[in-house]
Design a protein around this motif. Structure first.
Motif, PDB file in Angstrom:
ATOM      1  N   LEU A  20       4.289  12.040   7.683  1.00  0.00           N
ATOM      2  CA  LEU A  20       5.797  12.127   7.511  1.00  0.00           C
ATOM      3  C   LEU A  20       6.507  11.128   7.090  1.00  0.00           C
ATOM      4  O   LEU A  20       7.213  11.225   6.130  1.00  0.00           O
ATOM      5  CB  LEU A  20       6.353  13.086   8.834  1.00  0.00           C
ATOM      6  CG  LEU A  20       6.100  14.416   9.047  1.00  0.00           C
ATOM      7  CD1 LEU A  20       6.492  14.868  10.531  1.00  0.00           C
ATOM      8  CD2 LEU A  20       6.867  15.455   7.881  1.00  0.00           C
ATOM      9  N   ALA A  21       6.343   9.955   7.592  1.00  0.00           N
ATOM     10  CA  ALA A  21       6.807   8.752   7.260  1.00  0.00           C
ATOM     11  C   ALA A  21       6.663   8.340   6.035  1.00  0.00           C
ATOM     12  O   ALA A  21       7.378   7.770   5.123  1.00  0.00           O
ATOM     13  CB  ALA A  21       6.676   7.833   8.384  1.00  0.00           C
ATOM     14  N   ALA A  22       5.338   8.424   5.759  1.00  0.00           N
ATOM     15  CA  ALA A  22       4.756   8.190   4.031  1.00  0.00           C
ATOM     16  C   ALA A  22       5.474   9.036   3.148  1.00  0.00           C
ATOM     17  O   ALA A  22       5.964   8.395   2.025  1.00  0.00           O
ATOM     18  CB  ALA A  22       3.204   8.410   3.971  1.00  0.00           C
ATOM     19  N   ARG A  23       5.572  10.202   3.565  1.00  0.00           N
ATOM     20  CA  ARG A  23       6.297  11.153   2.493  1.00  0.00           C
ATOM     21  C   ARG A  23       7.653  10.577   2.437  1.00  0.00           C
ATOM     22  O   ARG A  23       8.410  10.698   1.339  1.00  0.00           O
ATOM     23  CB  ARG A  23       6.185  12.551   2.966  1.00  0.00           C
ATOM     24  CG  ARG A  23       4.737  13.069   2.591  1.00  0.00           C
ATOM     25  CD  ARG A  23       4.285  12.968   1.304  1.00  0.00           C
ATOM     26  NE  ARG A  23       5.243  13.716   0.271  1.00  0.00           N
ATOM     27  CZ  ARG A  23       5.511  13.199  -0.760  1.00  0.00           C
ATOM     28  NH1 ARG A  23       5.412  11.901  -1.256  1.00  0.00           N
ATOM     29  NH2 ARG A  23       6.462  13.896  -1.547  1.00  0.00           N
ATOM     30  N   GLU A  24       8.497  10.307   3.521  1.00  0.00           N
ATOM     31  CA  GLU A  24      10.020  10.221   3.454  1.00  0.00           C
ATOM     32  C   GLU A  24      10.072   8.898   2.670  1.00  0.00           C
ATOM     33  O   GLU A  24      10.951   8.749   2.142  1.00  0.00           O
ATOM     34  CB  GLU A  24      10.349   9.919   4.776  1.00  0.00           C
ATOM     35  CG  GLU A  24      10.637  11.175   5.816  1.00  0.00           C
ATOM     36  CD  GLU A  24      10.740  10.946   7.086  1.00  0.00           C
ATOM     37  OE1 GLU A  24      10.926   9.847   7.466  1.00  0.00           O
ATOM     38  OE2 GLU A  24      10.933  11.956   7.920  1.00  0.00           O
ATOM     39  N   ALA A  25       9.163   8.051   2.737  1.00  0.00           N
ATOM     40  CA  ALA A  25       9.128   6.803   1.752  1.00  0.00           C
ATOM     41  C   ALA A  25       8.857   6.992   0.515  1.00  0.00           C
ATOM     42  O   ALA A  25       8.506   6.071  -0.335  1.00  0.00           O
ATOM     43  CB  ALA A  25       8.365   5.662   2.374  1.00  0.00           C
ATOM     44  N   GLY A  26       8.491   8.269   0.086  1.00  0.00           N
ATOM     45  CA  GLY A  26       8.085   8.510  -1.328  1.00  0.00           C
ATOM     46  C   GLY A  26       6.486   8.142  -1.715  1.00  0.00           C
ATOM     47  O   GLY A  26       6.327   8.276  -2.673  1.00  0.00           O
ATOM     48  N   ALA A  40       0.678  -1.219  -0.160  1.00  0.00           N
ATOM     49  CA  ALA A  40      -0.052   0.001  -0.112  1.00  0.00           C
ATOM     50  C   ALA A  40       0.945   1.325   0.025  1.00  0.00           C
ATOM     51  O   ALA A  40       1.573   1.599   1.172  1.00  0.00           O
ATOM     52  CB  ALA A  40      -1.005  -0.174   1.039  1.00  0.00           C
ATOM     53  N   ALA A  41       1.143   2.010  -1.168  1.00  0.00           N
ATOM     54  CA  ALA A  41       1.612   3.156  -1.152  1.00  0.00           C
ATOM     55  C   ALA A  41       0.939   4.406  -1.107  1.00  0.00           C
ATOM     56  O   ALA A  41       1.435   5.383  -1.376  1.00  0.00           O
ATOM     57  CB  ALA A  41       2.578   2.917  -2.596  1.00  0.00           C
ATOM     58  N   ILE A  42      -0.071   4.228  -1.006  1.00  0.00           N
ATOM     59  CA  ILE A  42      -1.131   5.544  -0.722  1.00  0.00           C
ATOM     60  C   ILE A  42      -1.498   5.518   0.816  1.00  0.00           C
ATOM     61  O   ILE A  42      -2.237   4.614   1.299  1.00  0.00           O
ATOM     62  CB  ILE A  42      -2.341   5.594  -1.519  1.00  0.00           C
ATOM     63  CG1 ILE A  42      -1.964   5.379  -3.053  1.00  0.00           C
ATOM     64  CG2 ILE A  42      -3.282   6.537  -1.147  1.00  0.00           C
ATOM     65  CD1 ILE A  42      -3.180   5.234  -4.076  1.00  0.00           C
ATOM     66  N   CYS A  43      -1.150   6.608   1.478  1.00  0.00           N
ATOM     67  CA  CYS A  43      -1.388   6.614   2.862  1.00  0.00           C
ATOM     68  C   CYS A  43      -2.716   7.635   3.035  1.00  0.00           C
ATOM     69  O   CYS A  43      -2.539   8.941   2.839  1.00  0.00           O
ATOM     70  CB  CYS A  43      -0.558   7.330   3.767  1.00  0.00           C
ATOM     71  SG  CYS A  43      -0.668   7.660   5.271  1.00  0.00           S
ATOM     72  N   GLU A  44      -3.961   7.379   3.131  1.00  0.00           N
ATOM     73  CA  GLU A  44      -5.009   8.170   2.974  1.00  0.00           C
ATOM     74  C   GLU A  44      -5.586   8.600   4.532  1.00  0.00           C
ATOM     75  O   GLU A  44      -5.777   7.611   5.378  1.00  0.00           O
ATOM     76  CB  GLU A  44      -6.192   7.724   2.113  1.00  0.00           C
ATOM     77  CG  GLU A  44      -6.688   6.446   2.566  1.00  0.00           C
ATOM     78  CD  GLU A  44      -7.825   6.205   1.481  1.00  0.00           C
ATOM     79  OE1 GLU A  44      -8.080   6.453   0.289  1.00  0.00           O
ATOM     80  OE2 GLU A  44      -8.821   5.218   1.991  1.00  0.00           O
TER      81      GLU A  44
END
Length: 381
Positions: A254-260, A241-245
């Protein structure tokens, strides 16, 4: 198919607004006008990429306008599309919750909607897609969901887990009544059902693995929903799951953005100035580059309004803010053919009056799909 030239507007292209004509031919953005092209005069208007709504469940109000009161699904779909087009939405992922609850979010409602959408597709202008919001405890419907994914009837998979929250609220008679009315049963029956469903939670992890494997095999994007901790984000990332909604904590986003990864929050949050649930405010997170996608959530017109609200705040200009509702959600959903006004990409366009922040015309795949009275007056042979 009719070709079009939208003349003398300010066209959003390459991250900036340019005074230019925009040409549509054969369903895509073209480099030049064709001799038979019809014209829409766009002086004083903005010519923007059509909105891509990655997460919206406002259609539920058309299907069930009052708790337990259903409407014909074909009519509800027509009404939903009309409202989307009038809001500048040219691609929409219908957030369809497949839950253990009877009624609006049941497996029978799921089947009925998919059948109605199959029948309606030849008549639709908007690209309507299915965002399967699978409730973790709905293990009885797991294999049916997997089969629908394999059959190409699902376009995005989200991992929902609302059961614990529902159980916490069932101590309140008013909350229990609300859930029970939506499900078409008594509060006592709903409480008993929820407790029985929750008793099987040991099987949830294996069910998630099964669902994720089906989505990976079909090449579908996956999203996690309402994550409250870094551990949750890591577990869903491991599933693909590469989308954090709608993250419930800033550290998760922040962790999701750091992982792209893409981070989705609601456009109504931006328009209202904060979350209706008291969670983080989306506007400052978007300005910091933490929120990368805005979704309609439960109000379609908020998607067009939100970029203007952000631009008025003065940190993001309108082109950067508009990317949150066009290019970025298209990228997150794996749709490389839309979200930008570039030659060869889909002719999905919304023409907007910047003073009223109101749509004037919507084009879907090069087809004029909706026009306001002002837009109609601007049409020429």
């Amino acid at each position: 198919m009719t070709d079009w030239t939208i003349t003398a507007g300010r066209v959003l292209r390459d991250g900036a607004l340019h005074h230019a004509d925009l040409h549509l031919s054969g369903g895509v953005v073209a480099t030049q006008a064709t001799p038979a092209a019809r014209r829409l005069a766009a002086e004083g208007l903005l010519v923007l990429p059509g909105i891509v709504d990655i997460h919206g469940d406002a259609h539920e109000r058309q299907f069930q306008p009052r708790p337990g009161i259903g409407m014909p699904v074909a009519m509800a779909l027509r009404d939903s599309e009309a409202q989307m087009l009038a809001a500048g939405i040219t691609t929409a992922f219908l957030g369809v919750t497949l839950s253990w609850e009877p009624g609006l979010r049941s497996v029978q409602a799921w089947r009925t909607l998919l059948a109605a959408l199959d029948a309606a597709r030849p008549h639709l202008a908007t690209d309507l897609r299915i965002h399967l919001r699978f409730e973790a405890d709905n293990l009885a419907a797991l294999e049916e969901a997997v089969a629908d994914i394999a059959a190409g009837r699902v376009h995005l998979v989200a991992f929902n887990d609302h059961t614990p929250g529902i159980l916490r609220k069932l101590g309140s008679d008013s909350a229990a009544t609300k859930y029970a009315e939506r499900a078409g049963m008594s509060a006592a029956e709903f409480r008993e059902l929820a407790e029985r469903i929750a008793a099987g939670r040991d099987a949830v992890p294996a069910g998630r693995e099964r669902l994720a494997a089906a989505a990976r095999a079909a090449g579908l994007p996956m999203a996690s929903h309402d994550e409250g901790s870094l551990a949750e984000r890591a577990s869903f990332r491991a599933l693909g799951a590469a989308i954090c909604e709608f993250p419930m904590a800033e550290e998760v986003a922040l962790a999701a953005r750091e992982a792209g990864e893409a981070v989705v929050m609601g456009a109504p949050n931006v328009v209202r100035g904060g979350s209706h649930l008291g969670w983080a405010s989306a506007a400052p997170l978007a300005e910091r580059g933490i929120v990368t996608v805005l979704a309609s959530d439960y109000v379609w017109p908020a998607l067009l309004e939100a970029p203007f609200v952000l631009a008025r705040r003065g940190v993001l200009d309108l082109p950067a803010a508009w990317a949150l509702v066009s290019a970025n959600p298209a990228r997150a959903a794996g749709l490389a053919d839309r979200g930008r006004l570039q030659p060869g990409l889909r002719g999905d366009v919304v023409v907007v009056d910047p003073v009223r922040r109101a749509p004037v015309a919507s084009f879907c795949a090069g087809r004029l799909a909706w026009v306001s009275s002002e837009g109609a007056a601007r049409l020429a042979a």
